[in-house]
Design an enzyme around this catalytic site. Structure first.
Site, PDB file in Angstrom:
ATOM      1  N   GLY A 115       0.775  -1.236   0.000  1.00 24.00           N
ATOM      2  CA  GLY A 115       0.000   0.000   0.000  1.00 24.00           C
ATOM      3  C   GLY A 115       0.803   1.281   0.000  1.00 24.00           C
ATOM      4  O   GLY A 115       0.219   2.365  -0.104  1.00 24.00           O
ATOM      5  N   GLY A 165       3.047   2.150  -2.285  1.00 20.65           N
ATOM      6  CA  GLY A 165       3.548   2.470  -3.622  1.00 20.65           C
ATOM      7  C   GLY A 165       2.778   3.640  -4.223  1.00 20.65           C
ATOM      8  O   GLY A 165       2.158   4.440  -3.523  1.00 20.65           O
ATOM      9  N   ASP A 209       2.412  -2.778   4.162  1.00 24.55           N
ATOM     10  CA  ASP A 209       3.577  -2.816   3.258  1.00 24.55           C
ATOM     11  C   ASP A 209       4.748  -3.349   4.061  1.00 24.55           C
ATOM     12  O   ASP A 209       4.622  -3.584   5.270  1.00 24.55           O
ATOM     13  CB  ASP A 209       3.881  -1.404   2.703  1.00 24.55           C
ATOM     14  CG  ASP A 209       4.575  -1.459   1.335  1.00 24.55           C
ATOM     15  OD1 ASP A 209       5.689  -2.023   1.265  1.00 24.55           O
ATOM     16  OD2 ASP A 209       4.012  -0.959   0.361  1.00 24.55           O
ATOM     17  N   TYR A 266       7.371  -9.219 -15.353  1.00 30.39           N
ATOM     18  CA  TYR A 266       6.181  -8.524 -14.840  1.00 30.39           C
ATOM     19  C   TYR A 266       4.934  -8.981 -15.608  1.00 30.39           C
ATOM     20  O   TYR A 266       3.925  -9.382 -15.010  1.00 30.39           O
ATOM     21  CB  TYR A 266       6.400  -7.023 -15.001  1.00 30.39           C
ATOM     22  CG  TYR A 266       5.254  -6.120 -14.589  1.00 30.39           C
ATOM     23  CD1 TYR A 266       4.767  -6.131 -13.290  1.00 30.39           C
ATOM     24  CD2 TYR A 266       4.694  -5.222 -15.505  1.00 30.39           C
ATOM     25  CE1 TYR A 266       3.743  -5.270 -12.906  1.00 30.39           C
ATOM     26  CE2 TYR A 266       3.674  -4.355 -15.131  1.00 30.39           C
ATOM     27  CZ  TYR A 266       3.201  -4.387 -13.828  1.00 30.39           C
ATOM     28  OH  TYR A 266       2.185  -3.539 -13.460  1.00 30.39           O
ATOM     29  N   LYS A 302       1.737 -11.266 -14.385  1.00 34.21           N
ATOM     30  CA  LYS A 302       0.369 -10.733 -14.386  1.00 34.21           C
ATOM     31  C   LYS A 302      -0.581 -11.628 -15.182  1.00 34.21           C
ATOM     32  O   LYS A 302      -1.746 -11.796 -14.796  1.00 34.21           O
ATOM     33  CB  LYS A 302       0.354  -9.305 -14.927  1.00 34.21           C
ATOM     34  CG  LYS A 302       0.989  -8.283 -13.981  1.00 34.21           C
ATOM     35  CD  LYS A 302       0.194  -8.114 -12.678  1.00 34.21           C
ATOM     36  CE  LYS A 302       0.725  -6.985 -11.815  1.00 34.21           C
ATOM     37  NZ  LYS A 302      -0.029  -6.796 -10.578  1.00 34.21           N
ATOM     38  N   ILE A 356      -0.542   4.593 -14.992  1.00 29.90           N
ATOM     39  CA  ILE A 356      -1.318   5.476 -14.111  1.00 29.90           C
ATOM     40  C   ILE A 356      -0.493   6.732 -13.790  1.00 29.90           C
ATOM     41  O   ILE A 356       0.685   6.644 -13.434  1.00 29.90           O
ATOM     42  CB  ILE A 356      -1.716   4.740 -12.814  1.00 29.90           C
ATOM     43  CG1 ILE A 356      -2.462   3.431 -13.144  1.00 29.90           C
ATOM     44  CG2 ILE A 356      -2.578   5.650 -11.935  1.00 29.90           C
ATOM     45  CD1 ILE A 356      -3.721   3.584 -13.987  1.00 29.90           C
TER      46      ILE A 356
HETATM   47  N1  LIG Z   1       1.234   2.325 -11.326  1.00 31.58           N
HETATM   48  C1  LIG Z   1       0.864   1.900 -12.516  1.00 31.58           C
HETATM   49  O1  LIG Z   1       0.998   2.609 -13.542  1.00 31.58           O
HETATM   50  C2  LIG Z   1       0.234   0.557 -12.646  1.00 31.58           C
HETATM   51  C3  LIG Z   1       0.158  -0.308 -11.582  1.00 31.58           C
HETATM   52  N2  LIG Z   1      -0.406  -1.558 -11.751  1.00 31.58           N
HETATM   53  C4  LIG Z   1      -0.466  -2.474 -10.636  1.00 31.58           C
HETATM   54  O2  LIG Z   1      -1.025  -1.849  -9.504  1.00 31.58           O
HETATM   55  C5  LIG Z   1      -0.391  -2.327  -8.317  1.00 31.58           C
HETATM   56  C6  LIG Z   1       0.129  -1.153  -7.508  1.00 31.58           C
HETATM   57  O3  LIG Z   1       1.034  -0.449  -8.330  1.00 31.58           O
HETATM   58  P1  LIG Z   1       1.990   0.690  -7.755  1.00 31.58           P
HETATM   59  O4  LIG Z   1       1.433   1.278  -6.534  1.00 31.58           O
HETATM   60  O5  LIG Z   1       2.309   1.559  -8.902  1.00 31.58           O
HETATM   61  O6  LIG Z   1       3.304  -0.172  -7.415  1.00 31.58           O
HETATM   62  P2  LIG Z   1       4.617   0.324  -6.643  1.00 31.58           P
HETATM   63  O7  LIG Z   1       5.776  -0.359  -7.259  1.00 31.58           O
HETATM   64  O8  LIG Z   1       4.641   1.796  -6.546  1.00 31.58           O
HETATM   65  O9  LIG Z   1       4.361  -0.264  -5.176  1.00 31.58           O
HETATM   66  C7  LIG Z   1       4.411  -1.633  -4.901  1.00 31.58           C
HETATM   67  C8  LIG Z   1       4.560  -1.825  -3.405  1.00 31.58           C
HETATM   68  O10 LIG Z   1       4.722  -3.224  -3.162  1.00 31.58           O
HETATM   69  C9  LIG Z   1       5.542  -3.330  -2.016  1.00 31.58           C
HETATM   70  N3  LIG Z   1       6.150  -4.669  -1.895  1.00 31.58           N
HETATM   71  C10 LIG Z   1       7.230  -5.165  -2.534  1.00 31.58           C
HETATM   72  N4  LIG Z   1       7.519  -6.397  -2.055  1.00 31.58           N
HETATM   73  C11 LIG Z   1       6.589  -6.683  -1.109  1.00 31.58           C
HETATM   74  C12 LIG Z   1       6.371  -7.791  -0.246  1.00 31.58           C
HETATM   75  N5  LIG Z   1       7.175  -8.871  -0.257  1.00 31.58           N
HETATM   76  N6  LIG Z   1       5.313  -7.738   0.597  1.00 31.58           N
HETATM   77  C13 LIG Z   1       4.496  -6.661   0.635  1.00 31.58           C
HETATM   78  N7  LIG Z   1       4.671  -5.588  -0.150  1.00 31.58           N
HETATM   79  C14 LIG Z   1       5.714  -5.590  -1.008  1.00 31.58           C
HETATM   80  C15 LIG Z   1       6.586  -2.246  -2.190  1.00 31.58           C
HETATM   81  O11 LIG Z   1       7.203  -1.909  -0.955  1.00 31.58           O
HETATM   82  C16 LIG Z   1       5.767  -1.111  -2.793  1.00 31.58           C
HETATM   83  O12 LIG Z   1       5.362  -0.181  -1.816  1.00 31.58           O
HETATM   84  C17 LIG Z   1       0.706  -3.292  -8.782  1.00 31.58           C
HETATM   85  O13 LIG Z   1       0.237  -4.612  -8.677  1.00 31.58           O
HETATM   86  C18 LIG Z   1       0.919  -2.928 -10.232  1.00 31.58           C
HETATM   87  O14 LIG Z   1       1.317  -4.029 -10.992  1.00 31.58           O
HETATM   88  C19 LIG Z   1      -0.866  -1.985 -12.957  1.00 31.58           C
HETATM   89  C20 LIG Z   1      -0.774  -1.169 -14.046  1.00 31.58           C
HETATM   90  C21 LIG Z   1      -0.285   0.185 -13.975  1.00 31.58           C
HETATM   91  C1  LIG Z   2       1.712  -0.009 -16.986  1.00 37.48           C
HETATM   92  C2  LIG Z   2       2.308  -0.619 -15.792  1.00 37.48           C
HETATM   93  O1  LIG Z   2       1.954  -1.712 -15.438  1.00 37.48           O
HETATM   94  C3  LIG Z   2       3.387   0.080 -15.048  1.00 37.48           C
HETATM   95  N1  LIG Z   2       3.144   1.492 -14.928  1.00 37.48           N
HETATM   96  C4  LIG Z   2       4.707  -0.119 -15.734  1.00 37.48           C
HETATM   97  O2  LIG Z   2       5.036   0.729 -16.585  1.00 37.48           O
HETATM   98  O3  LIG Z   2       5.356  -1.145 -15.470  1.00 37.48           O
END
Ligand SMILES: NC(=O)C1=CN([C@@H]2O[C@H](COP(=O)(O)OP(=O)(O)OC[C@H]3O[C@@H](n4cnc5c(N)ncnc54)[C@H](O)[C@@H]3O)[C@@H](O)[C@H]2O)C=CC1
Ligand SMILES: CC(=O)[C@H](N)C(=O)O
Length: 369
Positions: free
Chosen positions: A59, A61, A84, A191, A195, A221
């Site tokens: 949470g 991220g 997290d 990745y 997914k 995003i």
């Molecule tokens: N941000 C984007 O543009 C997009 C995000 N997503 C998905 O949305 C979700 C959230 O994305 P973001 O917040 O951008 O990712 P992020 O990379 O910013 O955050 C991911 C979080 O996961 C935590 N993490 C890593 N290893 C862990 C573990 N062993 N246990 C618990 N937590 C752990 C990290 O500390 C980090 O805070 C992800 O599943 C991502 O694939 C999908 C498409 C686009």
């Molecule tokens: C589109 C996604 O899943 C992410 N922002 C990435 O670029 O890896």
């Protein structure tokens, strides 16, 4: 006789040939780990209400804090636990319940779900596309082994489970313009592979064990008050920061790289809407969601309308460019629109205005101090 015994073992009744939900329950041990008495629970009350009791993994991220804010407005502050493996900044720690949770520790996960009587789980922990290529074994552990823990705990405790997927779940052999929900998926990143695995496993658990699994494939995003965690679409966040601070930006993707994108408010609203959608409205369990699609040069043109001195230059990162070249250019989300009424609010002009307003006001505050 042997055949009937085999059918029973896998949960098939010889009479009707149908599945019975025999759960993949793990060995029931007692975790030595207890949630410390002084954990920041803000005297959570777990009296029965209509509200779900929510856990968000990963949470801290780019997306998790915004999701917690949205869900807390709807369900109450104490109904939503952010978790997290990182230490939360002060403002996050004081904004509602936060707890340490490593998704690779199954017993700890189960303890959190049981002790807090969790009913909905948003699984955000992951390593994203670019950082995943730099650390394949960790990405495999977090994105695949971690997901298995989440699926098992969700099915064991009858949770409604949201797992985000991504445009990165497609690859160069997928139709890219537009990309429909159902088509070839042969991604070339760990990745993307993880997914696709999550989509298939979640759907399998849904059909096999009745798990209420819901999944959206997010585009890139774009958020103002949180930083991206190592993805290919990160440039579209950084550009606003650099435009307001320095008046210029060096882009790590080629000028004409077209990718689907979405403003964070739309993304989080879509997530809540699909979780609240009646099960009978969902003809699928994994949906594309989309809002807009642009290239770095189109984004720069829009920024230029607000920041006349803005300049963009290009210094292409080969790894990110190769990833982007295999991803969808436009995302077909007609099934989400038809089934549960998805509708985005932000197109490119509104996105750029919102982002520059945020960063502009931050810059003005910083200059005034
Ligand atoms: N941000 C984007 O543009 C997009 C995000 N997503 C998905 O949305 C979700 C959230 O994305 P973001 O917040 O951008 O990712 P992020 O990379 O910013 O955050 C991911 C979080 O996961 C935590 N993490 C890593 N290893 C862990 C573990 N062993 N246990 C618990 N937590 C752990 C990290 O500390 C980090 O805070 C992800 O599943 C991502 O694939 C999908 C498409 C686009
Ligand atoms: C589109 C996604 O899943 C992410 N922002 C990435 O670029 O890896």
């Amino acid at each position: 006789m042997l055949f009937i015994r085999m059918l029973r073992r896998v949960g098939l009744s010889p009479a009707c040939g149908c599945w019975t939900p025999i759960l993949p329950v793990r060995f029931l041990g007692i975790s030595p780990r207890q949630i410390p008495a002084d954990a920041n629970f803000h005297s959570a009350s777990f009296s029965d209400t209509d509200h779900p009791r929510v856990l968000i993994t990963g949470g801290l991220g780019q997306l998790g804090v915004g999701l917690a804010n949205l869900l807390r407005k709807r369900f109450g502050k104490d109904s939503v636990i952010l978790s997290d493996i990182r230490k939360p900044p002060d403002h996050v720690f004081h904004s509602g319940p936060f707890i340490y949770s490593d998704i690779l520790d199954y017993k700890n996960l189960r303890e959190i779900v049981v002790n807090n009587r969790i009913t909905w789980l948003f699984h955000y922990s992951a390593l994203l596309s670019a950082i995943g290529e730099a650390n394949v074994s960790l990405a495999r552990a977090v994105n695949i082994t971690g997901l298995h823990n989440i699926l098992d705990v969700a099915v064991e405790h009858n949770l409604r489970l949201f797992v985000p997927s991504t445009i990165g779940a497609f690859g160069p052999t997928s139709p890219r313009n537009p990309t429909p929900d159902l088509c070839i998926q042969r991604p070339r990143t760990i990745y993307g592979v993880s997914k696709v695995h999550a989509e298939l496993m979640g759907e399998y658990y849904h059909y096999r064990y009745g798990l209420d699994f819901r999944c959206l494939r997010y585009p890139g995003i774009i958020s103002a008050d949180s930083q991206p965690g190592g993805g290919t679409t990160d440039y579209a966040v950084q550009i606003f920061h650099d435009a307001t601070k320095h008046g210029k930006f060096e882009c790590n993707l080629e000028a004409r790289t077209r990718l689907p994108m979405m403003y964070i408010d739309d993304c989080l609203r879509a997530t809540l809407e699909v979780m609240e959608a009646p099960a009978e409205s969902l003809s699928m369990r994994t949906y594309n969601v989309s809002a807009m699609s642009f290239t770095p040069e189109e984004l720069a043109q829009e920024v230029l309308k607000h920041v006349p001195e803005f300049q963009i230059t290009y210094n292409v990162d080969a790894v990110r460019q190769a990833i982007a070249d295999g991803w969808p250019m436009n995302f077909d989300d007609s099934n989400a629109r038809k089934d549960w009424g998805w509708k985005h609010d932000f197109d490119l002009p509104e996105l750029v205005t919102a982002m520059l307003n945020f960063h502009g006001s931050e810059t003005r505050v910083a200059q005034a101090n």
